[in-house]
Write an enzyme that holds these catalytic residues in place. Structure first.
Site, PDB file in Angstrom:
ATOM      1  CG  ASP A  71      -1.691  -1.309   1.340  1.00 50.41           C
ATOM      2  OD1 ASP A  71      -2.468  -1.605   0.423  1.00 50.41           O
ATOM      3  OD2 ASP A  71      -1.484  -2.054   2.313  1.00 50.41           O
ATOM      4  CG  HIS A 123      -3.536  -5.115   3.420  1.00 47.44           C
ATOM      5  ND1 HIS A 123      -3.067  -4.319   2.420  1.00 47.44           N
ATOM      6  CD2 HIS A 123      -3.926  -6.269   2.828  1.00 47.44           C
ATOM      7  CE1 HIS A 123      -3.164  -4.963   1.269  1.00 47.44           C
ATOM      8  NE2 HIS A 123      -3.676  -6.152   1.486  1.00 47.44           N
TER       9      HIS A 123
END
Ligand code: NAX
Length: 334
Positions: free
Chosen positions: A159, A187
């Site tokens: 990410d 996440h």
């Protein structure tokens, strides 16, 4: 040449495993002077695929690769391991409820955490990649009696790198000019990719974006409406375009996470156990901006969060709290 390190990769017969093993064997993770012994853990249905990867590893004749062992037995797989990359997980199948997904993965990550504690080297470090990664890491750490929870982390480096890539493209600069991006929370789609502290060649990213978009208001609107959702949903975008989920970029991020955790890094993002930093409940595996001096990740503390940032972090943390409550209800956490 250094002494060899035993590295265990679970789910080694899968997509990410295939993108990961060759780079580890070549030295991308532990450096060009560190031989590796690879242990590949699969479920029985995945063993043939992992064996196929092992054949190809042999065919690469990597000088650093001392041995490769494929097994479906966790005790064998983690025996003497100093690094464990837990990639294999149970994916969500059609009609599967969230609670069922958490339960299925608890049945994987609890026993693997226990097997790591019982068999791995005393200095073992564990990275969880398999989703839901934060809560799987929490479960594994909880089951690993005698090992500090700090040894367990979960991957949000993908990410982080996605956020850096998006900013570099929007600003027309090299990724190496962008620093201090942060991924907070889970996440998942609730994650908070934060550029409030980010800089590009020493300037704030928000100022640089204001030049590109014609004002601070327009830059903030781009961040809220385009950047944040695009980073948070990039996994779905990759599936839509590529026809299957991100594998090479996930493997690359896993390698960078391990490499920087033991090699040192000024600033990146990782999910680590909360000790109450930024008001995140203790014990949750939460993504923070982190630093490492080569002995594992530590949360970078003292960053100001404005009201919007605080609300975004709180929303993602609420999801982590709900996941923890759901696995507690299953009787998985002690
Ligand atoms: P694949 O389905 O290609 O491979 C998973 C492999 O794990 C399979 O070969 C399967 O047999 C094996 N496996 C299942 N249960 C196991 C167990 N108990 N022990 C050992 N092996 C087991 O998935 P892949 O694309 O490789 O993705 C793996 C995991 O990474 C998924 O959970 C995925 O959601 C997750 N991801 C996490 C990311 C992150 O940033 N944290 C990003 C990429 C990826 O989405």
């Amino acid at each position: 040449m250094d002494a060899a390190t035993t590295v265990t990769v679970t789910g080694a017969g899968g997509q990410i495993g295939y993108a990961l093993l060759f780079r580890i064997a070549e030295g991308a993770m532990l450096g060009a002077s560190r031989p590796v012994r690879l242990r590949l853990l699969e479920i029985p249905q995945g063993v043939r695929a992992a064996e196929g990867a092992a054949l190809e590893l042999q065919d690469c004749a990597f000088p650093l690769l001392e041995s490769v062992e494929v097994t479906d037995d966790a005790a064998t797989a983690f025996d003497g391991a100093s690094l464990a990359l837990l990639v294999g997980a149970r994916p969500r199948s059609a009609g599967m409820e969230r609670a069922d997904l958490l339960a299925a993965n608890a049945g994987i990550f609890g026993p693997q955490g226990a097997a790591i504690a019982a068999n791995a080297a005393a200095d073992v470090r564990v990275l969880v990649v398999g989703n839901p990664a934060n809560t799987n890491a929490l479960i594994a750490a909880n089951a690993a009696a005698g090992l500090p929870a700090e040894r367990f982390t979960a991957l949000t480096r993908l990410d982080h790198d996605r956020a850096v890539g998006q900013l570099a493209a929007a600003l027309g600069v090299s990724v190496s000019e962008i620093e201090r991006v942060a991924i907070w929370g889970n996440h998942s789609a609730t994650q908070f990719p934060d550029v409030a502290h980010a800089t590009v060649s020493g300037r704030t990213v928000v100022d640089a974006l204001a030049d590109v978009f014609g004002g601070t208001g327009a830059a903030l609107a781009w961040l809220d409406e385009t950047f944040v959702p695009r980073v948070a949903r990039r996994g779905a975008e990759i599936i839509e375009v590529r026809g299957s989920s991100s594998a090479a970029s996930a493997a690359n991020a896993a390698i960078a996470h391990v490499r920087d955790g033991i090699g040192g890094v000024d600033w990146t993002s990782a999910a680590v156990v909360s000790r109450g930093e930024y008001g995140v409940p203790e014990g949750l595996m939460c993504s923070f901006p982190v630093t490492s001096e080569g002995t594992g990740y530590r949360v970078i503390e003292g960053l100001p969060l404005d009201d919007r940032g605080r609300a975004r972090l709180d929303a993602s943390v609420a999801e982590l709290v709900a996941e923890r409550a759901a696995v507690r209800e299953l009787g998985v956490l002690s």
